[in-house]
Design a protein around this motif. Structure first.
Motif, PDB file in Angstrom:
ATOM      1  N   SER A   1      46.313  50.030  48.871  1.00  0.00           N
ATOM      2  CA  SER A   1      46.710  50.494  47.614  1.00  0.00           C
ATOM      3  C   SER A   1      46.140  49.799  46.328  1.00  0.00           C
ATOM      4  CB  SER A   1      48.154  50.075  47.386  1.00  0.00           C
ATOM      5  OG  SER A   1      48.560  49.899  46.111  1.00  0.00           O
ATOM      6  N   GLY A   2      45.600  50.543  45.299  1.00  0.00           N
ATOM      7  CA  GLY A   2      44.713  50.110  44.492  1.00  0.00           C
ATOM      8  C   GLY A   2      45.528  49.129  43.644  1.00  0.00           C
ATOM      9  N   GLY A   3      46.944  49.253  43.523  1.00  0.00           N
ATOM     10  CA  GLY A   3      47.636  48.370  42.919  1.00  0.00           C
ATOM     11  C   GLY A   3      47.840  46.919  43.446  1.00  0.00           C
ATOM     12  N   THR A   4      47.929  47.032  44.728  1.00  0.00           N
ATOM     13  CA  THR A   4      48.102  45.951  45.548  1.00  0.00           C
ATOM     14  C   THR A   4      46.588  45.252  45.539  1.00  0.00           C
ATOM     15  OG1 THR A   4      49.508  46.791  47.272  1.00  0.00           O
ATOM     16  CG2 THR A   4      48.453  44.898  48.128  1.00  0.00           C
ATOM     17  N   GLY A   5      45.840  45.614  45.514  1.00  0.00           N
ATOM     18  CA  GLY A   5      44.590  45.240  45.480  1.00  0.00           C
ATOM     19  C   GLY A   5      44.252  44.417  44.070  1.00  0.00           C
ATOM     20  N   ALA A   6      44.454  45.189  43.183  1.00  0.00           N
ATOM     21  CA  ALA A   6      44.428  44.766  41.883  1.00  0.00           C
ATOM     22  C   ALA A   6      45.371  43.557  41.426  1.00  0.00           C
ATOM     23  CB  ALA A   6      44.586  45.570  40.633  1.00  0.00           C
TER      24      ALA A   6
ATOM     25  N   SER B   1      43.789  40.333  43.484  1.00  0.00           N
ATOM     26  CA  SER B   1      42.475  39.740  42.974  1.00  0.00           C
ATOM     27  C   SER B   1      42.704  39.117  41.641  1.00  0.00           C
ATOM     28  CB  SER B   1      41.576  40.870  42.670  1.00  0.00           C
ATOM     29  OG  SER B   1      41.257  41.817  43.952  1.00  0.00           O
ATOM     30  N   ASP B   2      43.685  39.615  40.883  1.00  0.00           N
ATOM     31  CA  ASP B   2      44.029  38.770  39.647  1.00  0.00           C
ATOM     32  C   ASP B   2      44.350  37.402  40.134  1.00  0.00           C
ATOM     33  OD1 ASP B   2      43.170  40.661  37.914  1.00  0.00           O
ATOM     34  OD2 ASP B   2      45.268  41.496  37.553  1.00  0.00           O
ATOM     35  N   LEU B   3      45.454  37.112  40.959  1.00  0.00           N
ATOM     36  CA  LEU B   3      46.037  35.905  41.382  1.00  0.00           C
ATOM     37  C   LEU B   3      44.782  35.299  42.175  1.00  0.00           C
ATOM     38  CD1 LEU B   3      49.338  37.151  42.897  1.00  0.00           C
ATOM     39  CD2 LEU B   3      48.898  35.811  40.605  1.00  0.00           C
ATOM     40  N   ALA B   4      43.884  35.895  42.925  1.00  0.00           N
ATOM     41  CA  ALA B   4      42.948  35.171  43.416  1.00  0.00           C
ATOM     42  C   ALA B   4      41.697  34.443  42.789  1.00  0.00           C
ATOM     43  CB  ALA B   4      42.337  35.853  44.753  1.00  0.00           C
ATOM     44  N   THR B   5      41.414  35.263  41.472  1.00  0.00           N
ATOM     45  CA  THR B   5      40.588  34.851  40.664  1.00  0.00           C
ATOM     46  C   THR B   5      41.046  33.933  39.632  1.00  0.00           C
ATOM     47  OG1 THR B   5      39.392  37.214  40.619  1.00  0.00           O
ATOM     48  CG2 THR B   5      38.890  35.892  38.715  1.00  0.00           C
ATOM     49  N   GLU B   6      42.239  33.924  39.337  1.00  0.00           N
ATOM     50  CA  GLU B   6      42.816  33.012  38.479  1.00  0.00           C
ATOM     51  C   GLU B   6      42.919  31.646  39.293  1.00  0.00           C
ATOM     52  OE1 GLU B   6      44.720  31.118  35.082  1.00  0.00           O
ATOM     53  OE2 GLU B   6      43.888  33.211  35.336  1.00  0.00           O
TER      54      GLU B   6
ATOM     55  N   ASN C   1      35.180  45.750  44.987  1.00  0.00           N
ATOM     56  CA  ASN C   1      36.035  44.760  45.478  1.00  0.00           C
ATOM     57  C   ASN C   1      36.895  44.323  44.379  1.00  0.00           C
ATOM     58  OD1 ASN C   1      36.934  42.327  46.552  1.00  0.00           O
ATOM     59  ND2 ASN C   1      35.200  40.945  46.367  1.00  0.00           N
ATOM     60  N   PRO C   2      38.226  44.570  44.466  1.00  0.00           N
ATOM     61  CA  PRO C   2      38.856  45.025  45.879  1.00  0.00           C
ATOM     62  C   PRO C   2      38.210  46.257  46.214  1.00  0.00           C
ATOM     63  CG  PRO C   2      40.472  45.309  44.204  1.00  0.00           C
ATOM     64  CD  PRO C   2      39.383  44.586  43.393  1.00  0.00           C
ATOM     65  N   VAL C   3      38.430  46.518  47.648  1.00  0.00           N
ATOM     66  CA  VAL C   3      38.199  47.712  48.363  1.00  0.00           C
ATOM     67  C   VAL C   3      39.308  48.435  48.552  1.00  0.00           C
ATOM     68  CG1 VAL C   3      37.312  48.578  50.520  1.00  0.00           C
ATOM     69  CG2 VAL C   3      36.143  46.692  49.493  1.00  0.00           C
ATOM     70  N   ASP C   4      39.489  49.465  48.048  1.00  0.00           N
ATOM     71  CA  ASP C   4      40.636  50.454  47.901  1.00  0.00           C
ATOM     72  C   ASP C   4      40.343  51.521  49.045  1.00  0.00           C
ATOM     73  OD1 ASP C   4      42.880  52.038  47.900  1.00  0.00           O
ATOM     74  OD2 ASP C   4      42.706  52.474  45.461  1.00  0.00           O
TER      75      ASP C   4
ATOM     76  N   PRO D   1      46.167  42.436  52.127  1.00  0.00           N
ATOM     77  CA  PRO D   1      47.542  42.302  52.057  1.00  0.00           C
ATOM     78  C   PRO D   1      48.158  43.659  52.328  1.00  0.00           C
ATOM     79  CG  PRO D   1      46.275  42.728  49.851  1.00  0.00           C
ATOM     80  CD  PRO D   1      45.396  42.568  51.064  1.00  0.00           C
ATOM     81  N   ILE D   2      49.100  43.543  53.325  1.00  0.00           N
ATOM     82  CA  ILE D   2      50.013  44.563  53.713  1.00  0.00           C
ATOM     83  C   ILE D   2      51.509  44.314  53.352  1.00  0.00           C
ATOM     84  CG2 ILE D   2      50.800  45.934  55.658  1.00  0.00           C
ATOM     85  CD1 ILE D   2      48.296  44.805  57.424  1.00  0.00           C
ATOM     86  N   THR D   3      51.771  45.150  52.043  1.00  0.00           N
ATOM     87  CA  THR D   3      52.681  44.707  51.366  1.00  0.00           C
ATOM     88  C   THR D   3      54.240  45.203  52.282  1.00  0.00           C
ATOM     89  OG1 THR D   3      52.519  46.928  50.342  1.00  0.00           O
ATOM     90  CG2 THR D   3      51.734  44.885  49.208  1.00  0.00           C
TER      91      THR D   3
END
Length: 742
Positions: A350-355, A358-363, A391-394, A424-426
């Motif tokens: 999911s593009g939303g999950t990846g984004a 990624s925000d949390l990881a970069t922060e 990256n992220p790869v959707d 991440p497998i939500t």
């Protein structure tokens, strides 16, 4: 604690060596040997952590249970039964000891340890007061003892006194004691069907270790559990030093309420860092309430939390906040192989999950490199071109019916910049989530790179999770985004840290410098030094101060101004004068003899009115252009002298922007301190201003550290504020200083 004597062996070191299980005469011999080998620092403190031989504690050949019982309904009966089962598992011979029983659970019972048929490795004390038993154990040459009894330092002053008597008896005896106020966690049953590096667990509160212990149900191996209790003798540091040398231990997990001795903890952490064994710790006491509760539970000093935090970071101890983070971070660090690259790639359906991830990881500070155009083109062989694969790869939905899914994962892991793949497998979405989990496990088995999965389902009973993911020793599986990010960052940081780690204790000064001898003559025990005297102390250690003269008349002030050079600053100087500016006792920018005369009269008038005793008036060179910093020394209850650097002037009080370290430390740590400051951009030049002399600032920090090490607790406090750091290549000047002597 640091001492002021040099060339003698400190009482603290004597206690440490005796506590390692040596007889007193052997302890003296060991101290002499350590001194001869240069294993003591300039203050007579050891530079290496002793590693207690705890093999016979965890794997004894013979065990005595003093106070053993088989009367149903009594607490000692349940404990005796558990110890019998444990002794059978570890292959130890167990001997019940009780003065009025002939047998316990069918085993012959001796009236005392002295009556046992063999020497005992471990004595378990099921008695209300262990103190009277210690001498008996010493005479029988028992190596280790465990005391479960409570009512010691955790109860207040009277209990603390009882614990001090117990500790003194143990020190005289030569045996090693776990407890008091400990429990049966050391004798838990560990699964022996699990492979791979293990977690060794240390807790001061047994229940806080339960979450880590249950990792075995998820396939994570545990090798030891040390419940240290009140630490009258054996402490967290002893077990860190021991576990770091065990070949089966991949990580050490700790729950720490209070540190018994800061220096011992740092030496143990240093030993673990040298061995490359990660130490992950929950240390309570971040808040005033937490610190108060910790003290009431174990009777330990918790220490200023900022100092504890800095000391742990300085020696590579990974501090986490929750037991869930302790579980996940320790498990990952124990099992994961050394990273081949620092880059993290997020792979999601999911593009939303990846984004979001990624925000949390970069922060959090993880590096998510953009994949090369060639790599993206390769991924688009199997992923539709309208989906983002930078990256992220959707993937838009992991392929289920053929081989493409595994190809995608393998291609990502083949990128040389990628060291970690996180998926991440939500939530479960069979059959896609089942196939995705299996492809990730298969890919992880075929690579040396780390593969992490976050299984977001709150249920946790799905076969893809329970069997596929948890059944793999190569995939690190998490339940939350936060825990995954915390663990992966700790994993990368740990290996980066150990790859370049150089023990500061190897470079710690062994002998006093010529500066120390000069400084000794300037110290005034029990007094605060005047600014003039404090600056003389700085000069002794090669720290630059302005041109200045101390005068006691207006005429002398005019002559001094001519020698120093206009413009000048004039300041009152007195032993009890800390905040001169607030009292109007500083005059700046004086450019003429008449201004100097008037300033002298005004300063002395104010001092008389405020009833301030002066040793004179300082006429100082005026230095205007630069960045104001502060460098100081304070005494911490746990770690002794600490060095602080931060923004100076009034900013230190307004912004509290400072970094702290515990000596000894090297230039790399001094520079790291500057990197932690929120205002570090000021050193690089802002709004067109030139960069300042960072090298000179680092040199001042290192010289202050040398002062802290050599003067020890004789220097209660040192405050250089402001330290004016001039333009690049021009140095740094201590414009004001305060020093307090013990």
């Amino acid at each position: 604690m640091l001492g002021s004597t040099h060339g003698t062996l400190t009482t603290d070191f004597r206690a440490r060596v005796v506590a390692c299980g040596e007889e007193p005469h052997a302890a003296v011999h060991s101290m002499a040997a350590a001194a001869a080998e240069g294993d003591l620092d300039v203050s007579g403190r050891p530079l290496h952590a002793p590693v207690p031989d705890l093999d016979r504690f965890f794997r004894p050949e013979s065990v005595a249970v003093i106070g053993a019982s088989d009367t149903e309904g009594r607490p000692n009966t349940g404990i005796t039964r558990q110890l019998i089962a444990w002794a059978e598992r570890v292959g130890a011979r167990l001997h019940p000891v009780h003065p009025t029983r002939e047998s316990v659970f069918g085993r012959a019972c001796a009236p005392s340890v002295a009556d046992l048929p063999e020497q005992v490795d471990l004595a378990v004390l099921l008695v209300g007061d262990p103190l009277p038993v210690i001498e008996e154990l010493a005479q029988a040459k028992v190596k280790f003892a465990v005391a479960f009894a409570s009512g010691f330092a955790e109860t207040g002053a009277e209990g603390a006194a009882a614990q001090a008597r117990l500790a003194a008896a143990v020190e005289r005896s030569g045996l090693r004691l776990l407890g008091p106020n400990t429990n049966l966690n050391a004798f838990e049953e560990f699964r022996d069907d699990l492979d791979g590096p293990a977690i060794a667990l240390i807790t001061q509160s047994g229940h806080q270790g339960r979450p880590v212990y249950t990792l075995q149900e998820l396939g994570v191996r545990l090798s030891h559990w040390a419940p240290t209790g009140n630490e009258a003798d054996l402490e967290t540091s002893d077990f860190i030093a021991y576990f770091s040398q065990r070949p089966e231990v991949g990580a050490i997990a700790c729950y720490v309420e209070g540190l018994k001795d800061g220096r011992s903890f740092l030496l143990a952490a240093d030993r673990a860092a040298r061995a490359g064994v990660p130490v992950v710790a929950v240390k309570v006491g971040r808040t005033e309430t937490g610190a108060r509760m910790a003290a009431s539970h174990t009777g330990k000093l918790t220490g200023a939390d900022q100092v504890v935090d800095a000391a742990m970071r300085q020696f590579g101890v990974i501090r986490v906040d929750g037991l869930d983070e302790l579980q996940d971070t320790a498990a990952l660090l124990a099992r994961a192989r050394k990273p081949l690259a620092d880059g993290v790639v997020v792979y999601s359906i999911s593009g939303g999950t990846g984004a979001h991830f990624s925000d949390l990881a970069t922060e959090a500070g993880l590096s998510l490199p953009v994949l090369s155009e060639a790599k993206q083109a390769e991924l688009h062989t199997w992923i539709p071109s309208y989906l983002n694969v930078a990256n992220p790869v959707d993937n838009g939905g992991h392929p289920v019916g053929d081989w493409r899914g595994r190809k995608i994962i393998d291609a990502i892991l083949a990128d040389p910049e990628v060291g970690v793949l996180i998926c991440p497998i939500t939530g479960p979405f069979p059959p896609m989530s089942d196939k995705l989990a299996q492809d990730l496990v298969d890919a992880a088995e075929a690579t040396d790179k780390l593969v992490c999965v976050i299984w977001g389902s709150p249920v946790g009973t799905e076969d893809a999770y329970r069997t596929t993911l948890l059944g793999s020793s190569r995939v690190a599986t998490f339940r939350t985004f936060g825990n995954c990010i915390t663990a992966v960052k700790a994993y990368l940081d740990h290996h980066r840290f150990t790859a370049s780690y150089r023990s500061p204790f190897d470079e710690a000064p062994r002998t006093p410098s010529p500066s120390f001898r000069k400084a000794q003559a300037l110290m005034r025990p029990g007094h605060q030094l005047s600014e003039h005297a404090a600056k003389q102390l700085l000069r002794a250690y090669g720290i630059r101060v302005p041109r200045e003269q101390l005068v006691t008349s207006a005429a002398a002030a005019v002559r001094a101004a001519g020698l120093v050079g206009y413009p000048v600053v004039m300041k009152a100087s007195g032993a009890r004068l800390a905040h001169k500016t607030e009292l109007g006792l500083v005059k700046v920018g004086l450019t003429s003899a008449s201004q100097v005369r008037d300033a002298y009269r005004e300063l002395t008038d104010i001092a008389r009115y405020e009833d301030v005793e002066l040793d004179g008036i300082l006429v100082c060179q005026m230095i205007e252009r630069g960045v104001e910093m502060m460098v100081g020394v304070t005494q911490d209850a746990l770690f002794g002298p600490t060095v602080t650097v931060g923004l100076g002037g009034v900013l230190v009080e307004v912004l509290h922007d400072a970094a702290v370290r515990v000596p000894p430390f090297g230039e790399d740590q001094a520079r790291a301190m500057l990197g932690e400051l929120r205002g570090r951009a000021l050193l690089e030049g802002v709004r067109g201003g030139p960069p300042v002399d960072v090298d000179a600032l680092v040199e001042v920090v290192l010289r202050v550290q040398r002062m802290a090490l050599e003067l020890g607790d004789d220097l209660v406090e040192l405050d250089i504020n402001p330290l004016m750091v001039l333009g690049r290549g021009q140095g740094a000047v201590a414009l004001d200083a305060l020093a307090v002597c013990r």
